[in-house]
Enzyme design. Structure first.
Site, PDB file in Angstrom:
ATOM      1  N   HIS A   1     -12.921   4.501   0.696  1.00  0.00           N
ATOM      2  CA  HIS A   1     -11.940   5.526   0.314  1.00  0.00           C
ATOM      3  C   HIS A   1     -12.690   6.641  -0.414  1.00  0.00           C
ATOM      4  CE1 HIS A   1      -8.013   3.934   1.411  1.00  0.00           C
ATOM      5  NE2 HIS A   1      -8.560   2.743   1.259  1.00  0.00           N
TER       6      HIS A   1
ATOM      7  N   SER B   1       0.844  -1.198   0.000  1.00  0.00           N
ATOM      8  CA  SER B   1       0.000   0.000   0.000  1.00  0.00           C
ATOM      9  C   SER B   1       0.876   1.244   0.000  1.00  0.00           C
ATOM     10  CB  SER B   1      -0.873   0.006   1.253  1.00  0.00           C
ATOM     11  OG  SER B   1      -1.431   1.293   1.440  1.00  0.00           O
ATOM     12  N   SER B   2       0.392   2.272  -0.685  1.00  0.00           N
ATOM     13  CA  SER B   2       1.162   3.523  -0.713  1.00  0.00           C
ATOM     14  C   SER B   2       1.109   4.245   0.638  1.00  0.00           C
ATOM     15  CB  SER B   2       0.682   4.435  -1.841  1.00  0.00           C
ATOM     16  OG  SER B   2      -0.674   4.755  -1.658  1.00  0.00           O
ATOM     17  N   CYS B   3       0.212   3.790   1.554  1.00  0.00           N
ATOM     18  CA  CYS B   3       0.202   4.336   2.928  1.00  0.00           C
ATOM     19  C   CYS B   3       1.513   4.029   3.636  1.00  0.00           C
ATOM     20  CB  CYS B   3      -0.880   3.673   3.778  1.00  0.00           C
ATOM     21  SG  CYS B   3      -2.516   3.919   3.211  1.00  0.00           S
TER      22      CYS B   3
ATOM     23  N   LYS C   1       1.258  -3.376   6.466  1.00  0.00           N
ATOM     24  CA  LYS C   1       1.603  -3.503   5.042  1.00  0.00           C
ATOM     25  C   LYS C   1       3.121  -3.479   4.848  1.00  0.00           C
ATOM     26  CE  LYS C   1      -1.045  -4.024   2.230  1.00  0.00           C
ATOM     27  NZ  LYS C   1      -1.652  -5.309   1.789  1.00  0.00           N
TER      28      LYS C   1
ATOM     29  N   TYR D   1      -2.480   0.329   9.967  1.00  0.00           N
ATOM     30  CA  TYR D   1      -2.601  -0.417   8.705  1.00  0.00           C
ATOM     31  C   TYR D   1      -1.277  -0.402   7.931  1.00  0.00           C
ATOM     32  CZ  TYR D   1      -4.086  -1.257   3.877  1.00  0.00           C
ATOM     33  OH  TYR D   1      -4.196  -1.740   2.606  1.00  0.00           O
TER      34      TYR D   1
HETATM   35  P1  GDP Z   1      -6.156   8.192   2.224  1.00  0.00           P
HETATM   36  O1  GDP Z   1      -5.751   8.268   0.784  1.00  0.00           O
HETATM   37  O2  GDP Z   1      -5.526   7.068   2.963  1.00  0.00           O
HETATM   38  O3  GDP Z   1      -5.974   9.509   2.931  1.00  0.00           O
HETATM   39  O4  GDP Z   1      -7.695   7.812   2.317  1.00  0.00           O
HETATM   40  P2  GDP Z   1      -9.088   8.348   1.697  1.00  0.00           P
HETATM   41  O5  GDP Z   1      -9.228   7.887   0.307  1.00  0.00           O
HETATM   42  O6  GDP Z   1     -10.121   7.921   2.669  1.00  0.00           O
HETATM   43  O7  GDP Z   1      -9.021   9.939   1.742  1.00  0.00           O
HETATM   44  C1  GDP Z   1      -8.337  10.692   0.773  1.00  0.00           C
HETATM   45  C2  GDP Z   1      -8.643  12.166   0.944  1.00  0.00           C
HETATM   46  O8  GDP Z   1     -10.003  12.423   0.527  1.00  0.00           O
HETATM   47  C3  GDP Z   1      -8.526  12.706   2.377  1.00  0.00           C
HETATM   48  O9  GDP Z   1      -7.967  14.002   2.303  1.00  0.00           O
HETATM   49  C4  GDP Z   1      -9.992  12.796   2.811  1.00  0.00           C
HETATM   50  O10 GDP Z   1     -10.203  13.755   3.842  1.00  0.00           O
HETATM   51  C5  GDP Z   1     -10.645  13.236   1.501  1.00  0.00           C
HETATM   52  N1  GDP Z   1     -12.105  13.029   1.436  1.00  0.00           N
HETATM   53  C6  GDP Z   1     -13.020  13.965   1.078  1.00  0.00           C
HETATM   54  N2  GDP Z   1     -14.259  13.498   1.187  1.00  0.00           N
HETATM   55  C7  GDP Z   1     -14.152  12.206   1.597  1.00  0.00           C
HETATM   56  C8  GDP Z   1     -15.107  11.195   1.872  1.00  0.00           C
HETATM   57  O11 GDP Z   1     -16.322  11.381   1.796  1.00  0.00           O
HETATM   58  N3  GDP Z   1     -14.613   9.971   2.243  1.00  0.00           N
HETATM   59  C9  GDP Z   1     -13.276   9.726   2.344  1.00  0.00           C
HETATM   60  N4  GDP Z   1     -12.860   8.486   2.696  1.00  0.00           N
HETATM   61  N5  GDP Z   1     -12.345  10.684   2.112  1.00  0.00           N
HETATM   62  C10 GDP Z   1     -12.775  11.912   1.737  1.00  0.00           C
END
Ligand code: GDP
Length: 332
Positions: free
Chosen positions: A189, A117-119, A150, A146
């Protein structure tokens, strides 16, 4: 695909196991294997062992003797799921990868790809992220549990290769999204969560949709079916067990740009409201996929087409639930 020495082309009837065949990436791997005429896939869902249980994994490997393993197992989730369930995420991933990688070694699997994962990259990582930066700084706190699991998977592959000569490689994908995604607002996500939110807002004629954070973070996204194609490509072309390979397509978008694309695909005409009380997570996640591109891989699906296919999958799933009598408010 190639065997452990990297020199024999594998027949289409080699026994292949996708660990995590029901996950977003695992399901896409199963579609790609079928599309590329790999016919002997073992342990298809729902017949997959519970990977958190060593005895089940052991008896599965004894019985089905997979020759090639694609590891896409383990719970994952968006920023909110990581906040609420860090223990579930770390333990599920650690147990699954320990059991599968160890069993793959003991049962003589010829090659294994661990999908990371890129995390796992540090929060403040030079961009685009190169694999040399792994473990060079603190992780992003919103997903450190997480991400630690990974990283451990990558380390397991490297260690088994060094000690035992196993051809276990690791790939680090960009943020994947697609057909079998988790569209729930709390678990998903950003792409699937926003597809669900925009759809609901359109059907209910809501005036605005709340987008978490400032909208400025940037993410590199990859359609899960393209990622699965990249995974099969590296199974054939890549054998450096000590160096993970980034699996990306080289373009990133801000969350605002992403939200605007999804709004247009779903056909929502209201406003976007950014909720800065919600965390942004990593400021930027963009992969340096030069080694993959040098080997000759290219992604195929433009982002808008990928978003449209993902939205169609969401609608299909929502209609199915309606027919089964499960009421998804405003889902269809
Ligand atoms: P990340 O890539 O591990 O940070 O995971 P996410 O895909 O959950 O979030 C990516 C970015 O999208 C973060 O900056 C979130 O705050 C933003 N984001 C905006 N709206 C949403 C939403 O409704 N759900 C999620 N999961 N992220 C959101």
């Amino acid at each position: 695909m190639q065997d452990a020495r990297g020199d024999d082309e594998v027949e289409g009837n080699a026994r292949i196991f996708v660990a995590g065949g029901s996950t977003l990436i695992g399901a896409a791997l199963l579609r790609q294997l079928a599309a590329q005429s790999y016919t002997n896939v073992v342990g298809l869902p729902p017949g997959e062992p519970d990977l958190r249980r060593a005895a089940e994994v052991e008896s599965f490997f004894s019985r089905f003797r997979p020759e090639y393993v694609l590891f896409a197992a383990g719970k994952s989730g968006g920023i909110e799921a990581n906040r609420l369930f860090p223990a579930d995420l770390i333990i599920d991933n650690l147990l699954s990868e320990c059991h599968v990688i160890d069993a793959a070694h003991r049962h003589g699997v010829k090659k294994l790809l661990y999908v990371g994962s890129s995390c796992s990259y540090p929060k403040h990582c030079p961009q685009p992220m190169q694999v040399e930066s792994l473990m060079s700084g603190p992780l992003e706190p919103t997903n450190d549990a997480y991400a630690t699991a990974k990283i451990a998977g990558i380390k397991l592959c490297q260690a088994y290769a060094r000690q035992h000569g196993d051809n276990f490689i690791s790939g680090i994908p960009a943020n994947a999204f697609g057909i079998d995604d988790d569209f729930s607002p709390a678990g998903g996500h950003v792409i699937p969560a926003l597809i669900g939110k925009f759809h609901k807002a359109r059907v209910e004629a809501q005036p605005a949709v709340s987008i978490w954070g400032t909208g400025t973070p940037r993410r590199e996204f990859i359609f899960a079916d393209d990622l699965a194609d990249a995974c099969l490509f590296v199974m054939r072309e890549y054998n450096d067990t000590q160096t993970p390979i980034n699996l990306g397509c080289g373009e990133d978008l801000s969350i605002r740009e992403t939200a605007e694309l999804i709004r247009d695909v779903v056909g929502f005409t209201g406003e976007l409201v950014f909720d800065a009380t919600r965390p942004d997570g990593m400021p930027l996640k963009s992969l340096d996929s030069t080694p993959l591109i040098r080997l000759g891989w290219r992604s195929r699906t433009p982002i808008v087409k990928a978003l449209m296919e993902t939205y169609e999958a969401y609608l299909f799933e929502a209609r199915k639930l309606e027919q089964e009598g499960i009421h998804v408010r405003a889902a269809v």
